[in-house]
Design a protein around this motif. Sequence first.
Motif, short mmCIF file in Angstrom:
data_model
loop_
_atom_site.label_atom_id
_atom_site.label_comp_id
_atom_site.label_asym_id
_atom_site.label_seq_id
_atom_site.Cartn_x
_atom_site.Cartn_y
_atom_site.Cartn_z
N ALA A 53 0.85 -1.19 0.00
CA ALA A 53 0.00 0.00 0.00
C ALA A 53 0.89 1.24 0.00
CB ALA A 53 -0.93 0.01 1.22
N VAL A 54 0.55 2.22 -0.86
CA VAL A 54 1.36 3.42 -1.01
C VAL A 54 0.45 4.65 -1.09
CG1 VAL A 54 3.25 4.51 -2.29
CG2 VAL A 54 2.94 2.03 -2.42
N ASP A 65 -2.46 3.75 -3.73
CA ASP A 65 -2.27 2.51 -4.49
C ASP A 65 -2.26 1.32 -3.54
OD1 ASP A 65 -1.80 4.03 -6.84
OD2 ASP A 65 0.32 4.24 -6.33
N ILE A 66 -2.84 0.21 -4.01
CA ILE A 66 -2.82 -1.01 -3.19
C ILE A 66 -2.73 -2.23 -4.10
CG2 ILE A 66 -5.34 -1.17 -3.06
CD1 ILE A 66 -4.89 -2.25 -0.16
N LEU A 67 -1.93 -3.20 -3.67
CA LEU A 67 -1.73 -4.46 -4.39
C LEU A 67 -1.82 -5.61 -3.40
CD1 LEU A 67 -0.58 -6.33 -6.74
CD2 LEU A 67 1.68 -5.76 -5.83
N VAL A 68 -2.55 -6.65 -3.79
CA VAL A 68 -2.59 -7.90 -3.04
C VAL A 68 -2.34 -9.03 -4.02
CG1 VAL A 68 -3.92 -9.43 -1.56
CG2 VAL A 68 -4.25 -6.96 -1.39
N GLY A 118 -3.43 -12.01 -8.47
CA GLY A 118 -3.39 -10.74 -7.75
C GLY A 118 -4.44 -9.76 -8.21
N VAL A 119 -4.65 -8.75 -7.37
CA VAL A 119 -5.54 -7.65 -7.68
C VAL A 119 -4.82 -6.36 -7.29
CG1 VAL A 119 -6.65 -7.81 -5.41
CG2 VAL A 119 -7.85 -6.69 -7.29
#
Length: 415
Positions: A353-354, A372-375, A386-387
């Motif tokens: 997360a940024v 921004d978020i990435l999982v 991923g999403v």
Amino acid sequence: MNPIKHSMLPTILATGLASLFVAPTAFADDAFFEALTGGKVSFSARLRYENVDQDNALKDADAFTVRTTLGYKTGDFYGFSAFAEVEDITELGSNNYNSLTNGETAYSVVADPDGTEISQAYLQYNGFDTEFRFGRQEITYRKAPFHRFIGTVLWRQNHQEFDALSIRNTSFENTTINYAYINEIHTIFGDNRNVGTFIKDGDIDMDGHLVNIQYSGLSFGKLEGYGYFLDYNDKEAISSKTLGLRFSGAQPLNESVKLIYTAEYANQNDYKNGTMDDQNYYLAELGAKYNGWLAKLSYEMQEGNGTDSFKTPLGTNHAFQGWADQFLSTPAQGLRDIYFTVVGKVLGAKLVAVYHDFETDKDSLDAGDEFDILVQKTFKQHYTVGVKYSDYNADSEFASKVDTEKFWLFGQIKF
């Protein structure tokens, strides 16, 4: 005039690779044939859906694409080897997006044109603590995603490669010396695609010299010095040289907490027939790692005077200044980015997360903010799902940008 003619490089590569296949006829039982047939096959496939929603007159973009690669690396024959890889990007379903080459200009941009090409094809020699590569290749000097200056643009479906001679030497203890001469940049737009008047057949011609030296012998950090000299053949005015120094490291504070830090400075100016004015780059980072989690605060400045600004034209710029890609190229006014990053794991999945706060260098205009978020999760080393989501909020002080949301859903197989 280029030292390596545009038309000569494919011929040299084809001749060299052909010799690898012809030679076994005469030497079928020797080590050469074993090296040729005892190599390693590589394969990858990345299926991705991307949606772009912008607060302007453009229609929302929906792109459903798949990237596949198939490569083969030969075994070693007295230090010599070869590698070749084919890359294909296929559009699945409707083309309701602007790939910048498909003519769908009513939609927002998703820069993933379809097409098939030879993405890499090089000869390699390893000996005397030195690696030589000649041909089409990927070049990076930092681990992903830190390809700030030299990178592969690996988030896009079509990666960036170079026709180059690259050299990597490790003769000195704790020291890696890299040099590359670049003859041509193979952009993310693929073969036979013209973008504007600068990118012809998907390529950019240049005489580029890259020098990167890294020293890891210090107990408290790593030093990196670099010089990137880019002489563009078809757009000489943007030719530039960049000289920089980076220091990064980590120190344990106790059994659970480790302090991390980075400081970097670079200067960029005109080169050969370039016309840009002198501009600077600054990066400072401070953070900590605790029980598998990382948190850090970063300050990054790319100076600009309203006409010229510090730029990173060969970098993987998607990884910097926000995943919404509003600042892939630094504005003429420059850009200051203060951002906070958190990385960790939740239920075995990687979380990133940024938060970014943007401001121009010249006139200190509010250039918006972004979250921004990435999982993503990897299974059995080979499978990843991923999403990813990005939300950029523009500000009226910097009127050239608009609110932008992007969403990705992806899966990857890699062997």
